[in-house]
Design an enzyme around this catalytic site. Structure first.
Site, PDB file in Angstrom:
ATOM      1  N   ASP B 140     -12.327   0.239  -0.535  1.00  0.00           N
ATOM      2  CA  ASP B 140     -12.156  -1.047  -0.924  1.00  0.00           C
ATOM      3  C   ASP B 140     -11.980  -2.118   0.151  1.00  0.00           C
ATOM      4  O   ASP B 140     -10.616  -1.712   0.383  1.00  0.00           O
ATOM      5  CB  ASP B 140     -11.280  -1.054  -2.068  1.00  0.00           C
ATOM      6  CG  ASP B 140     -11.350  -0.350  -3.381  1.00  0.00           C
ATOM      7  OD1 ASP B 140     -12.477   0.538  -3.357  1.00  0.00           O
ATOM      8  OD2 ASP B 140     -11.074  -0.970  -4.350  1.00  0.00           O
ATOM      9  N   LYS B 203     -15.597  -6.648  -6.342  1.00  0.00           N
ATOM     10  CA  LYS B 203     -14.158  -6.486  -7.005  1.00  0.00           C
ATOM     11  C   LYS B 203     -13.545  -7.990  -6.857  1.00  0.00           C
ATOM     12  O   LYS B 203     -13.735  -8.428  -5.886  1.00  0.00           O
ATOM     13  CB  LYS B 203     -13.600  -5.445  -6.389  1.00  0.00           C
ATOM     14  CG  LYS B 203     -12.052  -5.098  -6.735  1.00  0.00           C
ATOM     15  CD  LYS B 203     -11.447  -3.866  -5.918  1.00  0.00           C
ATOM     16  CE  LYS B 203     -10.039  -4.043  -6.270  1.00  0.00           C
ATOM     17  NZ  LYS B 203      -9.284  -2.868  -5.361  1.00  0.00           N
ATOM     18  N   LYS B 239     -15.800  -4.436 -10.319  1.00  0.00           N
ATOM     19  CA  LYS B 239     -14.415  -4.060 -10.683  1.00  0.00           C
ATOM     20  C   LYS B 239     -13.452  -5.187 -10.576  1.00  0.00           C
ATOM     21  O   LYS B 239     -13.220  -5.745  -9.841  1.00  0.00           O
ATOM     22  CB  LYS B 239     -13.945  -3.346  -9.614  1.00  0.00           C
ATOM     23  CG  LYS B 239     -12.597  -2.587  -9.620  1.00  0.00           C
ATOM     24  CD  LYS B 239     -12.248  -1.440  -8.522  1.00  0.00           C
ATOM     25  CE  LYS B 239     -10.882  -1.294  -8.512  1.00  0.00           C
ATOM     26  NZ  LYS B 239     -10.362  -0.436  -7.518  1.00  0.00           N
TER      27      LYS B 239
END
Lengths: 288, 303
Positions: B140, B203, B239
């Site tokens: 991430d 995300k 996400k």
């Protein structure tokens, strides 16, 4: 023709320090002594109860960590505010068919009940706690601690005095509560919520719902995040009691049944405070 | 898919109808999901969770505890779905990897100087290589919001491409930190840049900035994913992370995905929740649906 149209009050619920309507959008009619409709009240659903439990759980720790002295002050403050709005409550009891003098007596007894329990706030731990003699080198003491979140039925009769007599012993000991108001006459309960709202009681410590006991009893007694259930119905059907006990057994909820026939004759009772307390015993080693 | 230079003019802005987005979200939120569909949605949401702990006070013990929770969300119901991944800081990757060996649960690591992203590119690349070498299945990364807001879109693009390359076979999730991007147009642009630069997932947030994930922002990003899919035929995952604590919110997100992208995205391969406390609320709702009794947090393991 009348000069003006009276503005009637909308009776809502009291949850988490706010006055929301029921999420279900349902309401039921409240009748006066001559079977005339005097108001509409919210018919709360299980989801309103669930939301109230969340509010009560959120408030309980903060309420309990206030000093006992401060909780006493706040209860005293409720009494002060109620004293100031005495006339309103007397007027609100009259449509139920309660005579003026009796209504006045009920409101005054309510105020006195609050004062009585306010006094106990910083005393019940001393009176009901103890220092225990033990055979080892330990300082051993037992103190009452609040049970947690308590759900309760307010009595059908004495809609104000009964309600306050149920709420006060619960909250004085640091618990938070969710009360289902008198089904037949819930109006003074919501007006009392306005008093609570303006008297330093943190939002969520007392939550007042209106609606049908029959519909809500299972949820109020089975919810896993509720620690005790309090009801004062003078007569209880055996099957009904069994159902309550079975629901409560799911998380070993404390069931407190304290039958009262006539609230005006009911004695103020410090032992009622201890019904919503758990005794914690501490063994503290002492040196030689 | 990772290009080294973009052939796209990032200065072009795709206009976003703010009122339209918010009303569409409100409209979809009013949808009622009950009974069997609700249980199915709750279980699906549980399988999509990236169980996250990103605190300065994290320890090996905390990470091991979280891994146990990932493996057995609720001990009384062993047949419940497992979560999708564990998301931790770089120095905890090897601990989580060891704990989750052979379980099918991925280990995700934040990288590139999370949460601020304020480090040189060299360090960011090195950090990415390190976490992949330690066994992270997913990375991430955060984008450089400062550069983005200055209009240095090529810089952001190149940086994502470079990190993607450093990831190798690991999946790359690109955190846009929408709370710092100011407008929906910027969210859309950052999404497009990230996808063109090779992101496998986009995300919303780090969880360290408020507002974190919101539904309107998620809808804007989902629409970017949809348009990108029409253009390139590549499915990019989504996400939302931060601030999603209630099962009800989770179901609302699933509705958004279904209505914007279709059922193909409703798998842990293409949709994740970055959350920790959401897990217990989902579990409590699942048990409530099965037993009819409202649940309390005392009866669920802490996360």
């Amino acid at each position: 023709m009348a000069d003006r149209i009276n503005v009637l009050k909308t009776y809502k619920t009291y949850v988490g320090g706010k006055f929301p309507r029921t999420e279900s959008g349902r309401h039921y009619k409240v009748y006066g002594k001559d079977e005339e409709v005097i108001a509409n009240a919210c018919q709360c659903s299980r989801k309103d109860f669930r939301d109230a439990v969340v509010a009560a759980r959120g408030a309980q720790n903060g309420w309990n960590s206030r000093s006992a002295y401060n909780r006493g002050q706040i209860l005293y403050r409720i009494a002060e505010m109620l004293e100031g709005r005495k006339t309103q409550f007397v007027e609100e009891l009259k449509p139920l068919g309660i005579h003026h003098r009796t209504a006045q007596k009920e409101v005054e007894t309510t105020i006195d009940t609050l004062i009585y329990y306010a006094g106990w706030a910083d005393k019940y731990q001393q009176v009901f706690g103890s220092i225990n003699p033990v055979a080892s080198n330990h300082f051993n003491f037992s103190i009452p601690e609040p049970t947690g979140v308590v759900s309760a039925f307010a009595p059908e009769e004495s809609p104000l005095l009964g309600l306050v007599s149920v709420i006060t012993p619960i909250i004085v000991g640091g618990n938070s509560c969710i009360i289902l108001a008198s089904q037949r006459y819930p109006l003074p309960a919501i007006s009392f919520a306005e008093v609570l709202h303006s008297s330093d009681v943190p939002g969520g410590v007392v939550n007042i719902l209106t609606g049908f006991k029959e519909e809500l009893v299972d949820h109020m007694t089975s919810h896993m995040d509720v620690n005790a259930f309090f009801f004062t119905d003078p007569k209880v059907n055996k099957e009904y009691r069994k159902q309550i006990d079975e629901n409560a057994a799911l998380n070993v909820k404390r069931i407190v049944h304290h039958p009262v026939n006539d609230w005006s004759q009911h004695q103020e009772d410090p032992y009622l405070v201890t019904k919503f307390q758990e005794i914690k015993t501490t063994w503290h080693p002492v040196g030689f | 898919m990772s290009a080294t230079t973009s052939t796209y003019d990032w200065n072009k802005t795709i206009p976003i109808d703010q009122v339209g987005v918010e009303q569409r979200v409100d409209r979809l939120n009013s949808r009622s999901i009950k009974k069997d569909s609700k249980i199915q949605a709750l279980k699906l949401a549980l399988s999509m969770i990236d169980l996250t702990t990103l605190e300065g006070m994290d320890t090996e013990g905390k990470v091991i505890q979280l891994c146990q929770k990932a493996l057995r969300p609720h001990i009384e119901q062993p047949d419940l779905p497992k979560v999708a991944a564990i998301c931790v800081y770089p120095n905890m990757v090897s601990v989580a990897k060891k704990e989750l060996q052979g379980s099918g649960i991925n280990v995700a690591s934040v990288a590139t100087a999370f949460p601020s992203g304020m480090a040189t590119r060299k360090i960011k690349i090195e950090e990415t290589r390190q976490v992949v070498a330690d066994g992270a299945d997913e990375v991430d990364m955060v984008i450089s919001r400062g550069a983005f807001l200055k209009g240095e879109y090529e810089y952001v693009f190149d940086e994502i491409s470079a990190v993607k390359e450093a990831c190798g076979s690991a999946h790359l999730k690109v955190i846009l930190e929408t709370g710092e991007l100011q407008t929906y147009e910027n969210v859309r642009k950052a999404s497009d840049i990230a996808m063109h630069a090779g992101a496998d997932f986009i995300k919303t947030s780090t969880g360290k900035i408020s507002p974190a994930a919101t539904q309107p922002v998620t809808l804007v990003m989902l629409e970017a994913i949809r348009d990108y899919f029409y253009k390139t035929d590549r499915m990019v995952g989504m996400k939302p992370a931060g601030g999603i604590r209630k099962a009800k919110q989770a179901i609302q997100y699933l509705v958004l995905v279904k209505e914007t992208l279709g059922a193909a995205w409703l798998t842990p391969d293409y949709f994740r929740f970055g959350a920790s406390s959401l897990t217990n609320d989902l579990l409590m709702q699942i048990i409530k649906q099965q037993s009819g009794v409202y649940q309390g947090p005392d009866y669920f393991s802490k996360d």
